[in-house]
Design a protein around this motif. Sequence first.
Motif, short mmCIF file in Angstrom:
data_model
loop_
_atom_site.label_atom_id
_atom_site.label_comp_id
_atom_site.label_asym_id
_atom_site.label_seq_id
_atom_site.Cartn_x
_atom_site.Cartn_y
_atom_site.Cartn_z
N VAL A 123 0.83 -1.20 0.00
CA VAL A 123 0.00 0.00 0.00
C VAL A 123 0.87 1.26 0.00
CG1 VAL A 123 -1.73 1.31 1.32
CG2 VAL A 123 -1.92 -1.17 1.14
N MET A 124 2.02 1.20 0.69
CA MET A 124 2.88 2.37 0.85
C MET A 124 3.97 2.45 -0.21
SD MET A 124 1.50 3.95 3.34
CE MET A 124 2.77 5.17 3.67
N HIS A 180 5.02 3.21 -4.17
CA HIS A 180 4.60 3.86 -5.41
C HIS A 180 4.68 2.88 -6.59
CE1 HIS A 180 4.04 8.15 -4.50
NE2 HIS A 180 4.95 8.00 -3.56
N ALA A 231 7.01 5.36 -0.27
CA ALA A 231 6.62 6.77 -0.11
C ALA A 231 7.45 7.37 1.03
CB ALA A 231 5.14 6.87 0.20
N TYR A 278 -2.44 5.89 7.43
CA TYR A 278 -2.14 6.20 6.04
C TYR A 278 -3.31 5.76 5.16
CZ TYR A 278 2.74 7.03 7.36
OH TYR A 278 3.88 7.52 7.94
N ARG A 311 -4.32 5.15 0.77
CA ARG A 311 -3.92 5.11 -0.64
C ARG A 311 -5.16 5.28 -1.50
NH1 ARG A 311 0.46 2.15 -3.39
NH2 ARG A 311 -0.08 1.79 -5.59
N GLU A 321 -6.45 5.40 -5.44
CA GLU A 321 -6.00 4.94 -6.74
C GLU A 321 -7.16 5.07 -7.71
OE1 GLU A 321 -3.34 1.10 -8.22
OE2 GLU A 321 -3.85 1.35 -6.11
N VAL A 335 -2.02 7.53 -8.49
CA VAL A 335 -1.95 6.93 -7.16
C VAL A 335 -1.55 8.02 -6.18
CG1 VAL A 335 -0.72 5.31 -5.66
CG2 VAL A 335 -1.37 4.62 -7.97
N ILE A 380 -0.87 8.77 -2.02
CA ILE A 380 -0.64 8.20 -0.69
C ILE A 380 -0.60 9.35 0.30
CG2 ILE A 380 0.85 6.74 0.73
CD1 ILE A 380 1.97 5.54 -1.86
N ASP A 409 -0.95 10.95 4.48
CA ASP A 409 -0.72 10.76 5.91
C ASP A 409 -1.86 11.42 6.68
OD1 ASP A 409 0.08 10.72 8.54
OD2 ASP A 409 2.06 11.58 8.19
N PHE A 437 1.05 14.45 1.47
CA PHE A 437 0.74 13.37 0.53
C PHE A 437 1.77 13.36 -0.58
CE2 PHE A 437 -1.01 17.02 -1.57
CZ PHE A 437 -1.02 16.74 -2.93
#
Length: 550
Positions: A278-279, A281, A287, A330, A332, A334, A339, A341, A343, A363
Amino acid sequence: MNASARALRLWYTVRHLRPVQIYGRAWHRLHRPRIDLSPAPPAMPARGQWQGCARAPSMLGPNRFRFLNAEHDLRNGDWNDRALPKLWLYNLHYFDDLVADGAAARAGWHADLVRGWIASNPPGAGNGWEPYCLSLRTVNWIKWLLSGHAPADDAARQAALDSLAVQARYLAGRLERHLLGNHLWANYKALLFAGLFFDGEEGARWLDIGLRGMRREIGEQILADGGHFERSPMYHAILLEDLLDLIQLGERYAPAVSREDLELWRTRAASMLGWLAVMTHPDGGIAFFNDAAHGIAPELAPLQDYARSLGLTPPERSGEALQLLPESGYARLEYGEAVLIADIGEVGPNYLPGHAHADTLSFELSLRGRRVLVNAGTSRYDIGAERLWQRGTAAHNTVQIDDQDSSEVWSSFRVARRALPFAIGHGQDSGGVWLEAAHDGYKRLPGRAVHCRRWRLQEDQLRVEDRIEGRFARAVARYRTPPGLRIGAARVAGDGIEALRWRSEPEGLSTHVAASTYHAGFGRSEACDVLEVAVPRDTGSAAIVFTWTS
């Protein structure tokens, strides 16, 4: 900063600490374990040879090394050369190259390096005997001894075994309970390795300490969503590799490790792999939230390959439009070729925010596989203005109010008052996906301002709306592009990016393109552009819309 302000900052820092972090610091400073030079216990037989995670070599010659994007020589056997950065020297003492790609071709160098370290680093003296260095080196030496690349010469092998036992004894009396977190985790992992590698009463004692400690730390440090509790994707990947190492070690020394422990490690490793996906790229890298950089920890793909080699099946990437990591904080988003991501969580554990940045509601954005909006990254740990800036709010894609940080980062690893997120919402409809949150990090200021942010990602655009409740003199939302992309009037241009445009809402907001820096790895600094958008004082609202052709 006057004395009373410094005292208040210190109070807001230490009030969150656990007692062991306070009295443990004094104990750690004053106590030194007894040096025990007894011969090593016999080694336990293991199944097969060690096969680890892919790792780039760091040894370039018999005495030349590359760490943290800097090359230096080990001069005259001086492992504590004061002319070299301390963090670089720590990496020298880790011995990562013993198990790096192509290690067999450097076997002669490695044997000489181990022999030289033993001769030049008397027990208890120098950087190499600090517990974290001890822990990483212990693990790497054991992997090396299990890999089949260690010297066949009996005398050289016995010297390494004897030194390894001295190091394990010293480490067992020097656990970093005052630091906790990933340091204590590394200590327990090393003792677990030593406890399985060596036979006899000593080995059993180290194994017991390591197993009991690791069970406790896994329960505390790995969150329910699979994330490491320090909220750094980089450290998360480091600890994920640790768990995979433990799985391999347990299998090579079965049945010395219980099925329950092996199953715990497998279950948690699987959840950590899902979190890291998920974290990550689309370019395959992590990220940049909190302390994070490329080149320190393995990336997702090598970790997935390592997991498969151990019989684990990494979770498939879901591809859902909205993926939340609720305990880590966090999210995500999409949609189409984009995409995002973001915080939306706390900066880290209350008692352990050493790797935290003031990056709440920041982000990063990738478009068609390429990063187009980025946080500044991390290039150093030493105390100084650059480290403070990299941890500060201005280095992240979020809003800074009255030139203050959303969380009071200071020194190299300290945080006083911290931003707490709230009012988190999210949803999806036929046109896109959205996320919103607020934080109270600026309520400590005279205007008691609260920052609220809403993202909406659609097929061909991203809208980021900021609202500030409360009074402020100046508020700036920043959007940083990586090197290679330039921000111009109403557009972003560069290699592989076409027709990426931006506009403010309402039109006419005060905007400025500033020169800044980007730090994708330790020791690295590259020029980049930052779009700065002033939030009007009268309305407290501003939005930026990025658009692209679908």
